[in-house]
Design a protein around this motif. Structure first.
Motif, PDB file in Angstrom:
ATOM      1  N   MET A  62       0.767  -1.405  -0.119  1.00  0.00           N
ATOM      2  CA  MET A  62      -0.038  -0.012  -0.571  1.00  0.00           C
ATOM      3  C   MET A  62       0.969   1.050  -0.165  1.00  0.00           C
ATOM      4  O   MET A  62       1.951   1.251   1.319  1.00  0.00           O
ATOM      5  N   PRO A  63       0.474   2.519  -1.088  1.00  0.00           N
ATOM      6  CA  PRO A  63       1.251   3.400  -0.772  1.00  0.00           C
ATOM      7  C   PRO A  63       1.325   4.106  -0.092  1.00  0.00           C
ATOM      8  O   PRO A  63       0.337   3.616   1.084  1.00  0.00           O
ATOM      9  N   THR A  64       2.397   5.024   0.440  1.00  0.00           N
ATOM     10  CA  THR A  64       2.199   5.930   2.164  1.00  0.00           C
ATOM     11  C   THR A  64       2.197   7.110   1.583  1.00  0.00           C
ATOM     12  O   THR A  64       1.879   7.897   1.911  1.00  0.00           O
ATOM     13  N   ASP A  65       2.838   7.517   0.470  1.00  0.00           N
ATOM     14  CA  ASP A  65       2.801   8.888  -0.189  1.00  0.00           C
ATOM     15  C   ASP A  65       1.580   9.317  -0.135  1.00  0.00           C
ATOM     16  O   ASP A  65       0.885   8.535  -0.718  1.00  0.00           O
ATOM     17  N   ALA A  66       1.521  10.919   0.037  1.00  0.00           N
ATOM     18  CA  ALA A  66       0.133  11.327  -0.590  1.00  0.00           C
ATOM     19  C   ALA A  66      -0.908  11.227  -1.920  1.00  0.00           C
ATOM     20  O   ALA A  66      -1.434  10.521  -2.110  1.00  0.00           O
ATOM     21  N   VAL A  67       0.579  11.294  -2.642  1.00  0.00           N
ATOM     22  CA  VAL A  67       0.157  11.460  -4.205  1.00  0.00           C
ATOM     23  C   VAL A  67       0.290   9.583  -4.248  1.00  0.00           C
ATOM     24  O   VAL A  67      -0.851   9.844  -5.361  1.00  0.00           O
ATOM     25  N   GLU A  68       1.282   9.166  -4.271  1.00  0.00           N
ATOM     26  CA  GLU A  68       0.941   7.960  -4.475  1.00  0.00           C
ATOM     27  C   GLU A  68      -0.881   7.004  -4.383  1.00  0.00           C
ATOM     28  O   GLU A  68      -1.388   6.690  -4.743  1.00  0.00           O
ATOM     29  N   ARG A  69      -1.337   7.449  -2.416  1.00  0.00           N
ATOM     30  CA  ARG A  69      -2.344   7.194  -1.652  1.00  0.00           C
ATOM     31  C   ARG A  69      -3.741   8.048  -3.345  1.00  0.00           C
ATOM     32  O   ARG A  69      -4.719   7.323  -3.660  1.00  0.00           O
ATOM     33  N   PHE A  70      -3.329   8.576  -3.634  1.00  0.00           N
ATOM     34  CA  PHE A  70      -4.729   9.825  -4.356  1.00  0.00           C
ATOM     35  C   PHE A  70      -4.297   8.882  -5.595  1.00  0.00           C
ATOM     36  O   PHE A  70      -5.830   8.885  -6.047  1.00  0.00           O
ATOM     37  N   LEU A  71      -2.846   8.892  -6.070  1.00  0.00           N
ATOM     38  CA  LEU A  71      -3.421   8.353  -7.468  1.00  0.00           C
ATOM     39  C   LEU A  71      -3.791   7.346  -7.345  1.00  0.00           C
ATOM     40  O   LEU A  71      -4.450   6.225  -8.620  1.00  0.00           O
ATOM     41  N   ALA A  72      -3.108   5.980  -6.878  1.00  0.00           N
ATOM     42  CA  ALA A  72      -3.838   5.003  -6.713  1.00  0.00           C
ATOM     43  C   ALA A  72      -5.724   4.499  -6.402  1.00  0.00           C
ATOM     44  O   ALA A  72      -5.851   4.076  -6.904  1.00  0.00           O
ATOM     45  N   VAL A  73      -6.174   5.662  -5.638  1.00  0.00           N
ATOM     46  CA  VAL A  73      -7.577   5.654  -5.716  1.00  0.00           C
ATOM     47  C   VAL A  73      -8.292   6.068  -7.383  1.00  0.00           C
ATOM     48  O   VAL A  73      -9.976   5.820  -7.511  1.00  0.00           O
ATOM     49  N   LEU A  74      -8.337   6.805  -8.461  1.00  0.00           N
ATOM     50  CA  LEU A  74      -8.139   7.242  -9.474  1.00  0.00           C
ATOM     51  C   LEU A  74      -7.893   6.147 -10.252  1.00  0.00           C
ATOM     52  O   LEU A  74      -7.878   5.206 -10.484  1.00  0.00           O
ATOM     53  N   ALA A  75      -9.658   6.344 -11.016  1.00  0.00           N
ATOM     54  CA  ALA A  75      -9.903   5.603 -11.853  1.00  0.00           C
ATOM     55  C   ALA A  75      -8.821   5.734 -13.010  1.00  0.00           C
ATOM     56  O   ALA A  75      -8.097   6.721 -13.203  1.00  0.00           O
ATOM     57  N   PRO A  76      -8.351   3.906 -13.480  1.00  0.00           N
ATOM     58  CA  PRO A  76      -7.255   4.621 -14.573  1.00  0.00           C
ATOM     59  C   PRO A  76      -7.375   5.606 -15.128  1.00  0.00           C
ATOM     60  O   PRO A  76      -6.640   6.044 -15.864  1.00  0.00           O
ATOM     61  N   GLU A  77      -8.388   5.980 -16.029  1.00  0.00           N
ATOM     62  CA  GLU A  77      -8.416   7.390 -16.822  1.00  0.00           C
ATOM     63  C   GLU A  77      -7.842   8.055 -16.630  1.00  0.00           C
ATOM     64  O   GLU A  77      -7.297   9.216 -16.710  1.00  0.00           O
TER      65      GLU A  77
END
Length: 71
Positions: free
Chosen positions: A1-16
């Motif tokens: 699981m990503p720990t960086d806020a940007v990585e976590r944010f990107l991970a929850v976005l739809a692929p597009e």
């Protein structure tokens, strides 16, 4: 699981959306991630959703942040 806020944010976005946001400057990604975290922390309706489904609450907060960014 990503720990960086940007990585976590990107991970929850739809692929597009992930691809589009990932192509933006890092400073803008950080701004969006901070807005996402603020949305999660400040919206009581998301607290209820978070109890039922944390991934759904995170995705909804991300959708709201992106919707506000496109206004």
């Amino acid at each position: 699981m990503p720990t960086d806020a940007v990585e976590r944010f990107l991970a929850v976005l739809a692929p597009e959306h992930r691809e589009a946001v990932g192509a933006r400057p890092h400073e803008e990604q950080e701004r969006l991630a901070a807005a996402w975290e603020q949305e999660l922390a400040s919206d009581d309706a998301l607290d209820t959703l978070d109890e039922l489904s944390p991934p759904a609450a995170e995705a909804e907060a991300a959708r709201r942040v992106l919707d506000r960014g496109s206004d």
